[in-house]
Scaffold this motif. Structure first.
Motif, PDB file in Angstrom:
ATOM      1  N   LEU A  94       0.836  -1.205   0.000  1.00 48.62           N
ATOM      2  CA  LEU A  94       0.000   0.000   0.000  1.00 48.62           C
ATOM      3  C   LEU A  94       0.869   1.251   0.000  1.00 48.62           C
ATOM      4  CD1 LEU A  94      -2.750  -1.060   2.573  1.00 48.62           C
ATOM      5  CD2 LEU A  94      -3.090  -0.682   0.121  1.00 48.62           C
ATOM      6  N   GLY A  95       1.953   1.210   0.768  1.00 44.03           N
ATOM      7  CA  GLY A  95       2.832   2.366   0.851  1.00 44.03           C
ATOM      8  C   GLY A  95       3.436   2.747  -0.482  1.00 44.03           C
ATOM      9  N   VAL A  96       3.905   1.763  -1.246  1.00 42.23           N
ATOM     10  CA  VAL A  96       4.527   2.083  -2.542  1.00 42.23           C
ATOM     11  C   VAL A  96       3.477   2.540  -3.558  1.00 42.23           C
ATOM     12  CG1 VAL A  96       6.448   0.512  -2.155  1.00 42.23           C
ATOM     13  CG2 VAL A  96       4.444  -0.306  -3.407  1.00 42.23           C
ATOM     14  N   HIS A  97       2.196   2.310  -3.266  1.00 44.72           N
ATOM     15  CA  HIS A  97       1.125   2.809  -4.137  1.00 44.72           C
ATOM     16  C   HIS A  97       0.538   4.118  -3.612  1.00 44.72           C
ATOM     17  CE1 HIS A  97       1.084  -1.333  -5.840  1.00 44.72           C
ATOM     18  NE2 HIS A  97       0.763  -0.680  -6.934  1.00 44.72           N
ATOM     19  N   GLY A  98       1.228   4.764  -2.700  1.00 42.66           N
ATOM     20  CA  GLY A  98       0.826   6.095  -2.263  1.00 42.66           C
ATOM     21  C   GLY A  98      -0.133   6.142  -1.101  1.00 42.66           C
ATOM     22  N   VAL A  99      -0.532   4.994  -0.551  1.00 45.24           N
ATOM     23  CA  VAL A  99      -1.437   4.994   0.597  1.00 45.24           C
ATOM     24  C   VAL A  99      -0.613   5.263   1.860  1.00 45.24           C
ATOM     25  CG1 VAL A  99      -3.094   3.667   1.964  1.00 45.24           C
ATOM     26  CG2 VAL A  99      -3.008   3.386  -0.533  1.00 45.24           C
ATOM     27  N   LYS A 100      -1.010   6.260   2.621  1.00 46.29           N
ATOM     28  CA  LYS A 100      -0.321   6.572   3.868  1.00 46.29           C
ATOM     29  C   LYS A 100      -0.874   5.678   4.959  1.00 46.29           C
ATOM     30  CE  LYS A 100       0.765  10.373   7.042  1.00 46.29           C
ATOM     31  NZ  LYS A 100       0.527  11.811   7.370  1.00 46.29           N
ATOM     32  N   VAL A 101      -0.023   4.811   5.509  1.00 44.25           N
ATOM     33  CA  VAL A 101      -0.440   3.874   6.542  1.00 44.25           C
ATOM     34  C   VAL A 101       0.279   4.239   7.838  1.00 44.25           C
ATOM     35  CG1 VAL A 101      -0.647   1.464   7.229  1.00 44.25           C
ATOM     36  CG2 VAL A 101      -0.714   2.079   4.796  1.00 44.25           C
ATOM     37  N   THR A 102      -0.503   4.567   8.868  1.00 42.54           N
ATOM     38  CA  THR A 102       0.065   4.947  10.156  1.00 42.54           C
ATOM     39  C   THR A 102      -0.570   4.117  11.270  1.00 42.54           C
ATOM     40  OG1 THR A 102      -1.567   6.722  10.360  1.00 42.54           O
ATOM     41  CG2 THR A 102       0.582   7.293   9.429  1.00 42.54           C
ATOM     42  N   ASP A 103       0.133   4.026  12.397  1.00 41.44           N
ATOM     43  CA  ASP A 103      -0.410   3.315  13.542  1.00 41.44           C
ATOM     44  C   ASP A 103      -1.559   4.106  14.145  1.00 41.44           C
ATOM     45  OD1 ASP A 103       1.447   1.275  13.256  1.00 41.44           O
ATOM     46  OD2 ASP A 103       2.903   2.248  14.581  1.00 41.44           O
ATOM     47  N   GLY A 104      -2.582   3.373  14.605  1.00 39.85           N
ATOM     48  CA  GLY A 104      -3.733   4.014  15.211  1.00 39.85           C
ATOM     49  C   GLY A 104      -3.508   4.333  16.675  1.00 39.85           C
ATOM     50  N   ASP A 105      -4.599   4.674  17.359  1.00 33.31           N
ATOM     51  CA  ASP A 105      -4.505   5.130  18.741  1.00 33.31           C
ATOM     52  C   ASP A 105      -4.593   3.991  19.754  1.00 33.31           C
ATOM     53  OD1 ASP A 105      -7.101   4.505  18.303  1.00 33.31           O
ATOM     54  OD2 ASP A 105      -7.940   6.455  18.855  1.00 33.31           O
ATOM     55  N   GLU A 106      -4.571   2.742  19.295  1.00 31.28           N
ATOM     56  CA  GLU A 106      -4.522   1.605  20.200  1.00 31.28           C
ATOM     57  C   GLU A 106      -3.659   0.524  19.582  1.00 31.28           C
ATOM     58  OE1 GLU A 106      -8.193  -1.320  19.608  1.00 31.28           O
ATOM     59  OE2 GLU A 106      -8.914   0.698  20.086  1.00 31.28           O
ATOM     60  N   ASP A 107      -3.181  -0.383  20.404  1.00 36.06           N
ATOM     61  CA  ASP A 107      -2.303  -1.436  19.913  1.00 36.06           C
ATOM     62  C   ASP A 107      -3.027  -2.281  18.865  1.00 36.06           C
ATOM     63  OD1 ASP A 107       0.046  -3.097  19.892  1.00 36.06           O
ATOM     64  OD2 ASP A 107      -1.103  -4.565  21.047  1.00 36.06           O
ATOM     65  N   GLY A 108      -2.389  -2.495  17.725  1.00 33.95           N
ATOM     66  CA  GLY A 108      -2.986  -3.300  16.671  1.00 33.95           C
ATOM     67  C   GLY A 108      -3.911  -2.533  15.746  1.00 33.95           C
ATOM     68  N   ALA A 109      -3.919  -1.215  15.815  1.00 33.28           N
ATOM     69  CA  ALA A 109      -4.786  -0.408  14.947  1.00 33.28           C
ATOM     70  C   ALA A 109      -3.963   0.285  13.868  1.00 33.28           C
ATOM     71  CB  ALA A 109      -5.541   0.626  15.766  1.00 33.28           C
ATOM     72  N   LEU A 110      -4.568   0.410  12.682  1.00 28.75           N
ATOM     73  CA  LEU A 110      -3.941   1.122  11.567  1.00 28.75           C
ATOM     74  C   LEU A 110      -4.924   2.124  10.982  1.00 28.75           C
ATOM     75  CD1 LEU A 110      -2.070  -1.622   9.471  1.00 28.75           C
ATOM     76  CD2 LEU A 110      -1.064   0.034  11.049  1.00 28.75           C
ATOM     77  N   VAL A 111      -4.368   3.241  10.510  1.00 30.15           N
ATOM     78  CA  VAL A 111      -5.128   4.226   9.744  1.00 30.15           C
ATOM     79  C   VAL A 111      -4.577   4.208   8.329  1.00 30.15           C
ATOM     80  CG1 VAL A 111      -5.803   6.629   9.502  1.00 30.15           C
ATOM     81  CG2 VAL A 111      -5.492   5.641  11.791  1.00 30.15           C
ATOM     82  N   LEU A 112      -5.461   4.022   7.337  1.00 28.73           N
ATOM     83  CA  LEU A 112      -5.046   3.890   5.939  1.00 28.73           C
ATOM     84  C   LEU A 112      -5.669   5.027   5.130  1.00 28.73           C
ATOM     85  CD1 LEU A 112      -6.228   0.803   7.054  1.00 28.73           C
ATOM     86  CD2 LEU A 112      -4.565   0.182   5.322  1.00 28.73           C
ATOM     87  N   ASP A 113      -4.833   5.936   4.662  1.00 27.53           N
ATOM     88  CA  ASP A 113      -5.297   7.116   3.937  1.00 27.53           C
ATOM     89  C   ASP A 113      -4.953   6.983   2.456  1.00 27.53           C
ATOM     90  OD1 ASP A 113      -5.972   9.574   2.939  1.00 27.53           O
ATOM     91  OD2 ASP A 113      -4.857  10.737   4.438  1.00 27.53           O
ATOM     92  N   PRO A 114      -5.966   6.796   1.571  1.00 28.24           N
ATOM     93  CA  PRO A 114      -5.720   6.581   0.146  1.00 28.24           C
ATOM     94  C   PRO A 114      -5.831   7.854  -0.689  1.00 28.24           C
ATOM     95  CG  PRO A 114      -7.995   6.061   0.619  1.00 28.24           C
ATOM     96  CD  PRO A 114      -7.392   6.603   1.906  1.00 28.24           C
ATOM     97  N   ALA A 115      -5.607   9.006  -0.071  1.00 29.27           N
ATOM     98  CA  ALA A 115      -5.817  10.266  -0.783  1.00 29.27           C
ATOM     99  C   ALA A 115      -4.885  10.438  -1.978  1.00 29.27           C
ATOM    100  CB  ALA A 115      -5.643  11.444   0.181  1.00 29.27           C
ATOM    101  N   ASN A 116      -3.705   9.830  -1.935  1.00 31.53           N
ATOM    102  CA  ASN A 116      -2.707  10.058  -2.986  1.00 31.53           C
ATOM    103  C   ASN A 116      -2.258   8.763  -3.631  1.00 31.53           C
ATOM    104  OD1 ASN A 116      -2.432  13.001  -2.572  1.00 31.53           O
ATOM    105  ND2 ASN A 116      -1.587  12.393  -0.581  1.00 31.53           N
ATOM    106  N   VAL A 117      -3.209   7.944  -4.063  1.00 31.55           N
ATOM    107  CA  VAL A 117      -2.878   6.683  -4.720  1.00 31.55           C
ATOM    108  C   VAL A 117      -2.124   6.972  -6.008  1.00 31.55           C
ATOM    109  CG1 VAL A 117      -3.813   4.614  -5.819  1.00 31.55           C
ATOM    110  CG2 VAL A 117      -4.831   5.477  -3.712  1.00 31.55           C
TER     111      VAL A 117
END
Length: 482
Positions: free
Chosen positions: A90-113
């Motif tokens: 996902l990262g190499v396709h422009g999706v910004k992937v960050t850790d969420g606010d709890e253990d085991g959570a991810l935020v996936l932002d596809p604004a710049n695919v």
């Protein structure tokens, strides 16, 4: 109704070359290998562990985030290699992937695919078959996609013929190049009707991820209806998709022009839960699996009890005033005495899951009498029994469809039925892990055996089992890295 497509597990009339399991390591290879776990067997597993979101759902939900026009939030992800692979893709396709606010959570932002280079994709794609599922979302977002050669576990040929044919049905063109496949959709993607000759999970996922934004209506017959498929449908529905699951394995998808992000907590991993249950049975132990849910494991639980294992379901209790609540789960244990032989066959849901059979077979080596396992999902999934025989098990594999109805492998010269005679006293051995689920079965066998085993290639287990070495320590297992 459309034309049935090619069986995703076979290449039509073409010959299939059987997969060969790894040969034993020679002395030089052993000396150069540090991916090894030393297992001191003979100790019952006792204690409590927890399972997180299902491996077979979380990676697909991550891919689905590509389709949204706003960020998605996914919770309770296991820390396994497959999640890291998809995160990288996902990262190499422009999706910004960050850790969420709890253990085991991810935020996936596809604004710049964006498009990714062949080299960027190849860095991640070699260790997973998930890239093929990027096709539909990337065709919707970019109008093109690239797919390199695919990896994954070696459990029999799993060609992508169906995936490509399905994408062509939607209107995609496929250009085969030496470095991989280049796909485009010059006229967009459009709904279609077709039927699967076999209810393939991967094929159904491909259709769902492509059809939700294809123009018009898609009708898929003989679809897979595994709990992970239903959970993926829940994810897509949260994003704004319109998906109807009819009777008799028919799924109807009405394409929509726009999807948004989702917030989702996936179903727990029923494969990992069953693996620990089988480990408790094989080692004559007692393991509580927090997070395990009864509804998705009913078929396994019936067999577990038929073999002679015991379990108790603990329902979750939500937090209340002056009450912290309680997480639900299932306790599995060996009640003492002899285990009983059984006859079972693997099948698509709601049948006995193919990923459940390898760990359970280790426990069946300790059951009195003849047990029969008829594998009907993957044609090359019993090769791991050679290692169990080297440890003292008595397992014969056959080309015939034993213990059940004739299946699609019966006339294709595949050894896909096993007869396990027991009980057998297992002894330590040097083992080489061939694939993820067989690898965990080898680990269980080493735990149940007398003496000290060396299990090579254990890092492969990290693909689907979170912190398995830490969990083994929590259960009192005597394991160590040399």
């Amino acid at each position: 109704m459309g034309v049935p497509v090619t069986d995703p597990y076979h290449r039509g009339s073409q010959d299939i070359q059987p997969h060969r399991y790894p040969a034993p390591l020679d002395a030089l290879e052993v000396a150069l290998t540090d991916d090894v776990l030393v297992v001191h067997g003979g100790t019952p597993l006792e204690g409590r562990i927890r399972v997180r979101g299902a491996k077979n759902l979380v990676s697909k939900a991550m891919v689905a985030a590509l389709l949204g026009d706003s960020p998605s939030r996914l919770y309770d992800l296991p820390k396994i290699r497959d999640v890291e692979v998809v995160r990288g893709l996902l990262g190499v396709h422009g999706v910004k992937v960050t850790d969420g606010d709890e253990d085991g959570a991810l935020v996936l932002d596809p604004a710049n695919v964006e498009s990714a280079s062949t080299d960027q994709i190849n860095v991640h794609a070699g260790s997973s078959r998930i890239p093929i599922l990027f096709c539909g979302p990337l065709l919707h977002r970019l109008g093109h996609a690239f797919i390199p050669d695919l990896g994954g576990c070696h459990i029999g040929p799993r060609p992508i013929d169906f995936h490509l044919q399905a994408l062509r049905e939607f209107g995609a063109t496929v250009d085969k190049q030496p470095e991989g496949l280049h796909l485009s959709a010059p006229n967009g993607l459009h709904g279609t009707k077709f039927a699967l000759p076999y209810p393939s999970v991967g094929a159904t996922e491909q259709v769902l991820l492509t059809a939700v934004m294809a123009e018009g209506v898609t009708e898929l017959r003989n679809a897979a209806v595994e709990p992970e498929i239903v959970d993926l449908i829940c994810v897509l529905q949260k994003m704004g998709a319109i998906i109807k699951v009819h009777t008799d394995r028919v799924i109807e998808i009405q394409g929509v022009p726009k999807l948004h992000g989702y917030s989702h907590r996936p179903i727990p991993d029923r494969i990992e839960a069953a693996s620990w249950a089988a480990a408790a049975l094989a080692t004559r132990g007692h393991v509580e699996v927090l997070g395990a849910e009864q509804a998705d494991m009913m078929t396994f639980l019936n067999i577990f009890r038929s073999v002679g294992g015991e379990y108790e379901v603990t329902d979750a209790r939500p937090p209340r005033l002056n009450d912290p609540g309680q997480e639900g789960g299932i306790r599995f244990w060996h009640p003492g005495g002899e285990l009983k032989s059984v006859a079972l066959e693997t099948d698509v849901h709601p049948g006995f899951m193919t990923d459940w059979q390898q760990p359970l077979v280790v426990a069946l080596t300790q059951a009195r009498g003849l047990s029969i396992v008829h594998e009907t999902v993957y044609e090359q999934r019993l090769g791991y029994t050679e290692a169990l025989n080297s440890m003292g098990a008595n397992i014969q594999i056959y080309r015939d469809c034993l213990g059940g109805t004739p299946c699609r492998f019966g006339r294709r010269d595949f050894k896909h039925s096993a007869v396990i005679a027991g009980p057998s006293k297992l002894h330590a051995a040097d083992l080489v892990i061939p694939d993820l689920r067989a690898g965990f079965s080898h680990l269980i066998a080493a735990l149940a055996a007398e003496g000290t085993s060396r299990v090579y290639g254990v890092d492969l287990i990290n693909r689907g089992y979170e912190d398995f070495e830490a969990k083994l320590a929590d259960l009192g297992a005597h394991v160590e890295r040399p």
